[in-house]
Scaffold this active site. Structure first.
Site, PDB file in Angstrom:
ATOM      1  N   GLY A  13       0.713  -1.185  -0.099  1.00 48.02           N
ATOM      2  CA  GLY A  13      -0.170  -0.095   0.027  1.00 48.02           C
ATOM      3  C   GLY A  13       1.011   1.177   0.057  1.00 48.02           C
ATOM      4  CD1 TRP A  15       2.897   3.168   7.470  1.00 51.45           C
ATOM      5  CD2 TRP A  15       4.479   4.305   6.145  1.00 51.45           C
ATOM      6  NE1 TRP A  15       4.032   3.355   7.953  1.00 51.45           N
ATOM      7  CE2 TRP A  15       4.749   4.213   7.505  1.00 51.45           C
ATOM      8  CE3 TRP A  15       5.061   5.248   5.414  1.00 51.45           C
ATOM      9  CZ2 TRP A  15       6.019   4.937   7.984  1.00 51.45           C
ATOM     10  CZ3 TRP A  15       6.373   5.842   5.763  1.00 51.45           C
ATOM     11  CH2 TRP A  15       6.857   5.743   7.114  1.00 51.45           C
ATOM     12  CB  ALA A 143       2.412   7.360   2.744  1.00 50.94           C
ATOM     13  CE  LYS A 194      -1.832   8.068  13.506  1.00 58.02           C
ATOM     14  NZ  LYS A 194      -1.957   8.019  12.191  1.00 58.02           N
TER      15      LYS A 194
END
Length: 335
Positions: A13, A15, A143, A194
């Site tokens: 993906g 990241w 990313a 987060k």
């Protein structure tokens, strides 16, 4: 211990591909495993990942494979770049192929729904390795910005400090600056929480609220995340660092953040299904983690009001407007 020269990254993906690029730019020989053979072929043929990072040139030291055994063969470090809620299932399939003694590195930011375990705990359990063999990378890691080589810093956390230093060397580049830490509990809970706070910030934007609201949510979100972390055994100062405040602020404020964007759609009145459809079928990590984090808070008897209302908006039909009013109407107390 020594810096791993050959590294496998499992998950292509945005990241996973970006971190594989970082590792290759740092001098490692990197094999990126892609679930779909056509993605691996496209990376090898064109030198870029057209599905997730179009236009970003990948280093020659990075090659792709859809064969997990090929990707894992001889790797000194194995980077797990799959979503938190599918990590256990994926790793169970890879476990027989893992090289003995390899550092297992988690990029996932979440708490497992069925067990409320952190990702490093899931990895240790499924791979049957000691905690000292598992590391975590976390921080303000959007990313697309890192892939474009915008300067950033991150945290490499491992209970074994020497192993953390080896991994630090393996991902140090002129644009990517890693720091070491041994507080996995704090690093991982900060990374999971987060995402939930970013959903709340996105909802506030969708409702038409401004920067004061977002700043308040970030600050009080950090407070409830820290409460949970300390109750679980984390170091309080971790939450003031890159994996805490750094990652929280980037994820809450940036339109590149999937959780922030997903929350904004909910604030605009879309249902969970509509927001997911708009995100091309991808669910933001915080949508699921808000439930497991809430469970964890109940286990430690920690008050997490923002997490609670995000869970109820996502899973119990609470509307964003009343959710905001509920937070504002809570009992007054000292900060």
């Amino acid at each position: 211990m020594a810096r791993p020269e050959r590294i496998a990254v499992l998950g292509a993906g945005s990241w996973g591909t970006t971190f594989a690029k970082v590792l290759a730019d740092a001098g490692g020989d990197v094999v990126l495993w892609a679930r779909r053979p056509e993605v691996a072929k496209a990376i090898n043929d064109s030198g870029e990942n057209p599905d997730y990072l179009p236009g970003i040139r990948l280093p020659d030291r990075l090659r792709a494979s859809s064969d997990a055994a090929e990707a894992l063969h001889g790797a000194g470090a194995v980077v797990l770049a799959v979503p938190s809620q599918s990590l256990r299932e994926n790793l169970a399939g890879w476990q027989p192929l893992l090289p003995a003694g390899a550092t297992l590195v988690s990029l996932a930011k979440g708490v497992e729904l069925s067990t409320v375990k952190r990702m490093s705990q899931v990895i240790g359990e499924v791979a049957d390795v000691p905690a000292e063999q598992v590391a975590v990378v976390s921080g303000p890691n959007l990313a697309k910005e890192i892939a474009a080589e915008h300067p950033t810093a991150t945290v490499v956390a491992c209970a074994d400090h020497e192993r953390a230093v080896d991994l630090q060397l393996a991902c140090s580049t002129p644009y990517f600056r890693p720091y070491t830490n041994t507080d996995l509990i704090g690093i991982e809970l900060a990374g999971a929480c987060k995402n939930v706070i970013a959903l709340a910030c996105g909802i506030s934007v969708g409702l038409g609220y401004g920067d004061n609201t977002m700043s308040s949510l970030i600050t009080r979100g950090l407070a409830e995340t820290t409460r949970l972390g300390v109750a679980a055994g984390a170091e309080p100062m971790t939450f003031a660092g890159l994996a805490g405040l750094g990652d929280l602020s980037a994820t809450c404020m940036s339109p590149l953040s999937r959780n922030r964007t997903f929350g904004e759609r909910l604030g605009l009145g879309e249902t969970l299904a509509q927001a997911q459809e708009a995100a091309h079928g991808q669910v933001a990590e915080g949508v699921k983690s808000c439930s497991s984090i809430r469970q964890l808070a109940e286990r430690y008897d920690v008050e997490m009001p923002i997490t609670d209302v995000v869970h109820r908006v996502c899973h119990e039909g609470l509307q964003p407007g009343p959710a905001a009013a509920e937070l504002l109407g809570r009992e007054r107390k000292p900060e």
